[in-house]
Motif scaffolding. Structure first.
Motif, PDB file in Angstrom:
ATOM      1  N   GLU A  19       0.832  -1.206   0.000  1.00 34.10           N
ATOM      2  CA  GLU A  19       0.000   0.000   0.000  1.00 34.10           C
ATOM      3  C   GLU A  19       0.869   1.260   0.000  1.00 34.10           C
ATOM      4  OE1 GLU A  19      -3.037   2.133   3.101  1.00 34.10           O
ATOM      5  OE2 GLU A  19      -3.176  -0.052   2.881  1.00 34.10           O
ATOM      6  N   VAL A  20       1.946   1.252   0.794  1.00 33.81           N
ATOM      7  CA  VAL A  20       2.853   2.396   0.836  1.00 33.81           C
ATOM      8  C   VAL A  20       3.534   2.586  -0.513  1.00 33.81           C
ATOM      9  CG1 VAL A  20       5.035   3.217   1.837  1.00 33.81           C
ATOM     10  CG2 VAL A  20       3.237   2.316   3.315  1.00 33.81           C
ATOM     11  N   LEU A  21       3.994   1.494  -1.128  1.00 29.23           N
ATOM     12  CA  LEU A  21       4.660   1.588  -2.420  1.00 29.23           C
ATOM     13  C   LEU A  21       3.721   2.105  -3.502  1.00 29.23           C
ATOM     14  CD1 LEU A  21       6.756  -1.714  -2.320  1.00 29.23           C
ATOM     15  CD2 LEU A  21       7.619   0.629  -2.135  1.00 29.23           C
ATOM     16  N   VAL A  22       2.471   1.661  -3.455  1.00 23.61           N
ATOM     17  CA  VAL A  22       1.486   2.130  -4.442  1.00 23.61           C
ATOM     18  C   VAL A  22       1.214   3.615  -4.237  1.00 23.61           C
ATOM     19  CG1 VAL A  22      -0.921   1.928  -5.159  1.00 23.61           C
ATOM     20  CG2 VAL A  22       0.451  -0.127  -4.846  1.00 23.61           C
ATOM     21  N   ASN A  23       1.139   4.052  -2.978  1.00 23.37           N
ATOM     22  CA  ASN A  23       0.921   5.467  -2.696  1.00 23.37           C
ATOM     23  C   ASN A  23       2.111   6.324  -3.119  1.00 23.37           C
ATOM     24  OD1 ASN A  23      -1.660   5.123  -1.705  1.00 23.37           O
ATOM     25  ND2 ASN A  23      -0.981   4.882   0.415  1.00 23.37           N
ATOM     26  N   GLN A  24       3.285   5.713  -3.222  1.00 27.46           N
ATOM     27  CA  GLN A  24       4.470   6.432  -3.681  1.00 27.46           C
ATOM     28  C   GLN A  24       4.524   6.512  -5.202  1.00 27.46           C
ATOM     29  OE1 GLN A  24       7.729   4.315  -1.886  1.00 27.46           O
ATOM     30  NE2 GLN A  24       7.446   5.301   0.108  1.00 27.46           N
ATOM     31  N   GLY A  25       3.545   5.922  -5.868  1.00 30.03           N
ATOM     32  CA  GLY A  25       3.459   6.046  -7.316  1.00 30.03           C
ATOM     33  C   GLY A  25       3.827   4.797  -8.090  1.00 30.03           C
ATOM     34  N   LYS A  26       4.160   3.718  -7.419  1.00 29.76           N
ATOM     35  CA  LYS A  26       4.491   2.483  -8.117  1.00 29.76           C
ATOM     36  C   LYS A  26       3.211   1.736  -8.463  1.00 29.76           C
ATOM     37  CE  LYS A  26       9.005   2.110  -6.125  1.00 29.76           C
ATOM     38  NZ  LYS A  26      10.026   1.298  -5.570  1.00 29.76           N
ATOM     39  N   THR A  27       3.288   0.920  -9.486  1.00 29.79           N
ATOM     40  CA  THR A  27       2.121   0.123  -9.861  1.00 29.79           C
ATOM     41  C   THR A  27       2.028  -1.090  -8.935  1.00 29.79           C
ATOM     42  OG1 THR A  27       3.370  -1.205 -11.439  1.00 29.79           O
ATOM     43  CG2 THR A  27       2.342   0.821 -12.271  1.00 29.79           C
ATOM     44  N   VAL A  28       0.864  -1.702  -8.912  1.00 26.89           N
ATOM     45  CA  VAL A  28       0.644  -2.860  -8.035  1.00 26.89           C
ATOM     46  C   VAL A  28       1.589  -4.013  -8.400  1.00 26.89           C
ATOM     47  CG1 VAL A  28      -1.021  -4.618  -7.324  1.00 26.89           C
ATOM     48  CG2 VAL A  28      -1.719  -2.234  -7.447  1.00 26.89           C
ATOM     49  N   VAL A  30       4.592  -3.959  -9.699  1.00 28.09           N
ATOM     50  CA  VAL A  30       5.955  -3.620  -9.268  1.00 28.09           C
ATOM     51  C   VAL A  30       6.050  -3.678  -7.745  1.00 28.09           C
ATOM     52  CG1 VAL A  30       7.668  -1.765  -9.194  1.00 28.09           C
ATOM     53  CG2 VAL A  30       6.429  -2.222 -11.314  1.00 28.09           C
ATOM     54  N   ALA A  31       5.053  -3.149  -7.053  1.00 26.93           N
ATOM     55  CA  ALA A  31       5.048  -3.168  -5.585  1.00 26.93           C
ATOM     56  C   ALA A  31       5.022  -4.605  -5.062  1.00 26.93           C
ATOM     57  CB  ALA A  31       3.857  -2.386  -5.062  1.00 26.93           C
ATOM     58  N   CYS A  32       4.249  -5.464  -5.715  1.00 27.49           N
ATOM     59  CA  CYS A  32       4.186  -6.874  -5.300  1.00 27.49           C
ATOM     60  C   CYS A  32       5.539  -7.549  -5.496  1.00 27.49           C
ATOM     61  CB  CYS A  32       3.108  -7.607  -6.089  1.00 27.49           C
ATOM     62  SG  CYS A  32       1.431  -7.139  -5.636  1.00 27.49           S
ATOM     63  N   ARG A  33       6.181  -7.275  -6.615  1.00 30.55           N
ATOM     64  CA  ARG A  33       7.487  -7.862  -6.884  1.00 30.55           C
ATOM     65  C   ARG A  33       8.494  -7.433  -5.821  1.00 30.55           C
ATOM     66  NH1 ARG A  33       8.675  -5.846 -11.979  1.00 30.55           N
ATOM     67  NH2 ARG A  33       6.577  -6.338 -12.622  1.00 30.55           N
ATOM     68  N   GLU A  34       8.462  -6.158  -5.439  1.00 24.73           N
ATOM     69  CA  GLU A  34       9.379  -5.665  -4.412  1.00 24.73           C
ATOM     70  C   GLU A  34       9.084  -6.287  -3.043  1.00 24.73           C
ATOM     71  OE1 GLU A  34       9.863  -1.442  -4.203  1.00 24.73           O
ATOM     72  OE2 GLU A  34      10.161  -1.267  -6.380  1.00 24.73           O
ATOM     73  N   ALA A  35       7.826  -6.609  -2.794  1.00 19.76           N
ATOM     74  CA  ALA A  35       7.445  -7.241  -1.522  1.00 19.76           C
ATOM     75  C   ALA A  35       7.720  -8.740  -1.536  1.00 19.76           C
ATOM     76  CB  ALA A  35       5.976  -6.982  -1.232  1.00 19.76           C
ATOM     77  N   GLY A  36       7.986  -9.290  -2.720  1.00 21.93           N
ATOM     78  CA  GLY A  36       8.330 -10.710  -2.804  1.00 21.93           C
ATOM     79  C   GLY A  36       7.144 -11.643  -2.958  1.00 21.93           C
ATOM     80  N   ILE A  37       6.029 -11.125  -3.446  1.00 23.13           N
ATOM     81  CA  ILE A  37       4.866 -11.976  -3.686  1.00 23.13           C
ATOM     82  C   ILE A  37       4.346 -11.718  -5.094  1.00 23.13           C
ATOM     83  CG2 ILE A  37       4.177 -12.083  -1.257  1.00 23.13           C
ATOM     84  CD1 ILE A  37       1.979 -10.031  -1.932  1.00 23.13           C
ATOM     85  N   VAL A  38       3.500 -12.608  -5.568  1.00 19.84           N
ATOM     86  CA  VAL A  38       2.903 -12.420  -6.885  1.00 19.84           C
ATOM     87  C   VAL A  38       1.619 -11.607  -6.726  1.00 19.84           C
ATOM     88  CG1 VAL A  38       3.907 -14.489  -7.912  1.00 19.84           C
ATOM     89  CG2 VAL A  38       1.700 -14.627  -6.784  1.00 19.84           C
ATOM     90  N   GLU A  39       1.209 -11.011  -7.823  1.00 16.42           N
ATOM     91  CA  GLU A  39       0.051 -10.121  -7.798  1.00 16.42           C
ATOM     92  C   GLU A  39      -1.222 -10.845  -7.360  1.00 16.42           C
ATOM     93  OE1 GLU A  39      -1.914  -6.811 -10.805  1.00 16.42           O
ATOM     94  OE2 GLU A  39      -0.259  -8.055 -11.492  1.00 16.42           O
ATOM     95  N   GLN A  40      -1.380 -12.081  -7.809  1.00 15.57           N
ATOM     96  CA  GLN A  40      -2.571 -12.861  -7.455  1.00 15.57           C
ATOM     97  C   GLN A  40      -2.654 -13.052  -5.939  1.00 15.57           C
ATOM     98  OE1 GLN A  40      -2.670 -16.706  -9.262  1.00 15.57           O
ATOM     99  NE2 GLN A  40      -4.660 -17.227  -8.443  1.00 15.57           N
ATOM    100  N   THR A  41      -1.512 -13.321  -5.314  1.00 13.31           N
ATOM    101  CA  THR A  41      -1.475 -13.489  -3.860  1.00 13.31           C
ATOM    102  C   THR A  41      -1.880 -12.199  -3.168  1.00 13.31           C
ATOM    103  OG1 THR A  41       0.271 -15.137  -4.047  1.00 13.31           O
ATOM    104  CG2 THR A  41       0.007 -14.082  -1.907  1.00 13.31           C
ATOM    105  N   PHE A  42      -1.398 -11.075  -3.692  1.00 17.76           N
ATOM    106  CA  PHE A  42      -1.757  -9.779  -3.115  1.00 17.76           C
ATOM    107  C   PHE A  42      -3.258  -9.596  -3.106  1.00 17.76           C
ATOM    108  CE2 PHE A  42      -2.988  -5.383  -4.242  1.00 17.76           C
ATOM    109  CZ  PHE A  42      -2.761  -4.784  -3.009  1.00 17.76           C
ATOM    110  N   TYR A  43      -3.919  -9.839  -4.228  1.00 13.58           N
ATOM    111  CA  TYR A  43      -5.367  -9.629  -4.304  1.00 13.58           C
ATOM    112  C   TYR A  43      -6.127 -10.613  -3.413  1.00 13.58           C
ATOM    113  CZ  TYR A  43      -4.611  -6.297  -8.033  1.00 13.58           C
ATOM    114  OH  TYR A  43      -4.219  -5.202  -8.753  1.00 13.58           O
TER     115      TYR A  43
END
Length: 92
Positions: A19-28, A30-43
């Motif tokens: 959430e912080v990374l997305v608020n800093q202007g990154k896409t979901v 990219v933010a998921c990749r930086e957090a070490g998870i896949v986008e599907q897991t995030f959702y």
């Protein structure tokens, strides 16, 4: 890649991090990749844990475990009851 198991506290932390990374202007993605998870897991996590505090997430997991244990107990008792009913009626 081996499957990782995250605790509820870690999940809430990762959701906040994304959430912080997305608020800093990154896409979901990219933010998921930086957090070490896949986008599907995030959702999936956001759907289950979105808006929960750490203590609430911990309590949710405890209740889910207790619910599963109670369901198994009810299933076992139902089978035992049916067996005893069959024996009492002489169906064996």
């Amino acid at each position: 890649m081996p499957k990782k198991t995250f605790t509820p506290e870690q999940i809430v932390g990762k959701l906040r991090q994304i959430e912080v990374l997305v608020n800093q202007g990154k896409t979901v993605p990219v933010a998921c990749r930086e957090a070490g998870i896949v986008e599907q897991t995030f959702y999936r996590w956001r759907k289950e844990y979105g808006g929960l505090q750490l203590e609430q997430a911990r309590k949710l997991k405890e209740l889910e475990k207790e619910n599963a244990r109670l369901r198994r107990a009810v299933a076992e008792l139902t089978v035992e009851k049916q067996i005893l009913k069959d024996i009492a009626q002489g169906n064996l």
